[in-house]
Design a protein around this motif. Structure first.
Motif, mmCIF file in Angstrom:
data_model
loop_
_atom_site.group_PDB
_atom_site.id
_atom_site.type_symbol
_atom_site.label_atom_id
_atom_site.label_comp_id
_atom_site.label_asym_id
_atom_site.label_seq_id
_atom_site.Cartn_x
_atom_site.Cartn_y
_atom_site.Cartn_z
ATOM 1 N N SER A 48 32.329 41.673 39.514
ATOM 2 C CA SER A 48 32.872 41.706 40.867
ATOM 3 C C SER A 48 33.884 42.844 41.029
ATOM 4 N N PHE A 49 34.754 43.016 40.043
ATOM 5 C CA PHE A 49 35.752 44.089 40.161
ATOM 6 C C PHE A 49 35.094 45.463 40.038
ATOM 7 N N LYS A 50 34.081 45.579 39.201
ATOM 8 C CA LYS A 50 33.346 46.853 39.122
ATOM 9 C C LYS A 50 32.729 47.183 40.474
ATOM 10 N N ASN A 51 32.187 46.192 41.142
ATOM 11 C CA ASN A 51 31.630 46.399 42.481
ATOM 12 C C ASN A 51 32.726 46.782 43.466
ATOM 13 N N THR A 54 33.574 50.405 43.023
ATOM 14 C CA THR A 54 32.512 51.259 43.574
ATOM 15 C C THR A 54 32.604 51.333 45.093
ATOM 16 N N LYS A 55 32.864 50.195 45.737
ATOM 17 C CA LYS A 55 32.884 50.161 47.202
ATOM 18 C C LYS A 55 34.163 50.733 47.804
ATOM 19 N N TYR A 56 35.312 50.455 47.178
ATOM 20 C CA TYR A 56 36.582 50.732 47.851
ATOM 21 C C TYR A 56 37.527 51.681 47.122
ATOM 22 N N LYS A 57 37.317 51.911 45.855
ATOM 23 C CA LYS A 57 38.283 52.689 45.068
ATOM 24 C C LYS A 57 37.581 53.770 44.251
ATOM 25 N N ASN A 58 36.929 54.696 44.935
ATOM 26 C CA ASN A 58 36.166 55.737 44.242
ATOM 27 C C ASN A 58 37.006 56.570 43.284
ATOM 28 N N ASP A 59 38.304 56.674 43.550
ATOM 29 C CA ASP A 59 39.176 57.471 42.680
ATOM 30 C C ASP A 59 39.707 56.675 41.487
ATOM 31 N N PHE A 60 39.310 55.412 41.342
ATOM 32 C CA PHE A 60 39.829 54.540 40.293
ATOM 33 C C PHE A 60 39.682 55.164 38.903
ATOM 34 N N TYR A 61 38.510 55.711 38.620
ATOM 35 C CA TYR A 61 38.222 56.206 37.269
ATOM 36 C C TYR A 61 39.062 57.425 36.894
ATOM 37 N N SER A 62 39.546 58.160 37.865
ATOM 38 C CA SER A 62 40.345 59.355 37.582
ATOM 39 C C SER A 62 41.835 59.030 37.443
ATOM 40 N N LEU A 69 46.010 49.679 36.334
ATOM 41 C CA LEU A 69 46.577 48.333 36.237
ATOM 42 C C LEU A 69 47.189 47.916 37.573
ATOM 43 N N ALA A 70 47.877 48.854 38.209
ATOM 44 C CA ALA A 70 48.479 48.571 39.516
ATOM 45 C C ALA A 70 47.408 48.312 40.565
ATOM 46 N N GLN A 71 46.312 49.045 40.501
ATOM 47 C CA GLN A 71 45.235 48.847 41.476
ATOM 48 C C GLN A 71 44.545 47.499 41.291
ATOM 49 N N ILE A 72 44.426 47.048 40.045
ATOM 50 C CA ILE A 72 43.855 45.716 39.801
ATOM 51 C C ILE A 72 44.742 44.670 40.481
ATOM 52 N N GLU A 73 46.037 44.755 40.224
ATOM 53 C CA GLU A 73 46.971 43.798 40.803
ATOM 54 C C GLU A 73 46.972 43.888 42.326
ATOM 55 N N ASN A 74 46.986 45.087 42.850
ATOM 56 C CA ASN A 74 47.014 45.289 44.297
ATOM 57 C C ASN A 74 45.749 44.737 44.960
ATOM 58 N N ALA A 75 44.596 44.975 44.354
ATOM 59 C CA ALA A 75 43.333 44.494 44.922
ATOM 60 C C ALA A 75 43.349 42.979 45.058
ATOM 61 N N ILE A 76 43.828 42.301 44.035
ATOM 62 C CA ILE A 76 43.793 40.844 44.030
ATOM 63 C C ILE A 76 44.910 40.244 44.885
ATOM 64 N N GLN A 77 46.061 40.881 44.901
ATOM 65 C CA GLN A 77 47.187 40.325 45.654
ATOM 66 C C GLN A 77 47.172 40.701 47.134
ATOM 67 N N LYS A 78 46.661 41.889 47.466
ATOM 68 C CA LYS A 78 46.784 42.383 48.843
ATOM 69 C C LYS A 78 45.496 42.358 49.663
ATOM 70 N N ASP A 79 44.354 42.488 49.003
ATOM 71 C CA ASP A 79 43.083 42.499 49.733
ATOM 72 C C ASP A 79 42.632 41.050 49.941
ATOM 73 N N ILE A 80 42.955 40.513 51.097
ATOM 74 C CA ILE A 80 42.734 39.099 51.367
ATOM 75 C C ILE A 80 41.250 38.723 51.273
ATOM 76 N N LYS A 81 40.382 39.581 51.772
ATOM 77 C CA LYS A 81 38.947 39.304 51.733
ATOM 78 C C LYS A 81 38.454 39.189 50.281
ATOM 79 N N TYR A 82 38.868 40.135 49.446
ATOM 80 C CA TYR A 82 38.467 40.111 48.038
ATOM 81 C C TYR A 82 39.093 38.911 47.326
ATOM 82 N N ARG A 83 40.353 38.660 47.608
ATOM 83 C CA ARG A 83 41.064 37.531 47.010
ATOM 84 C C ARG A 83 40.343 36.221 47.343
#
Length: 131
Positions: A48-51, A54-62, A69-83
């Motif tokens: 799910s996080f890999k998806n 791919t969909k929302y954080k194209n710059d993640f790998y760079s 680590l911050a983006q993982i936390e931010n995705a789960i805490q701030k993105d209500i739909k994903y959460r």
């Protein structure tokens, strides 16, 4: 106990962590229900996080490891739909009895659930390298 409840409890396995007489009800629920479900669903959370990347954080790998680590936390805490999607992956494996306990204190249990999920994904950061 109905067949579904028996099946779910057998599927999830044993309690993870210590549950004692001094354990709070939230701690008991966390160790008897949430931790086993998070462990069982780990591969789904990774996919799910890999998806999500791919969909929302194209710059993640760079990004640097710290930013990842911050983006993982931010995705789960701030993105209500994903959460909410992640919560659904967990709640779907509750028995009816567990769900009734959960809805009485969902706010506190959601914090525990998402906190553990953030830490679980962060501890597996190496799995989120460029495909």
């Amino acid at each position: 106990m109905n067949e579904r409840a028996i099946f779910l409890k057998e599927l999830r396995g044993e309690t993870i962590g210590t549950v004692g007489l001094s354990s709070s009800s939230d701690e008991v629920f966390q160790n008897q229900v949430l931790r086993p479900i998070l462990k069982l669903q780990n591969d789904l959370f990774i996919a799910s996080f890999k998806n999500y990347i791919t969909k929302y954080k194209n710059d993640f790998y760079s990004q640097s490891t710290e930013k990842k680590l911050a983006q993982i936390e931010n995705a789960i805490q701030k993105d209500i739909k994903y959460r909410n999607a992640l919560k659904g992956m967990v709640i779907g494996l509750f028995t009816i009895e567990e769900y009734l306990i959960y809805i009485k204190n969902s706010s506190s249990l959601n914090k525990r659930m998402m906190g553990m999920l953030v830490e679980r994904l962060k501890s597996q950061i190496q799995l989120f390298e460029q495909p």
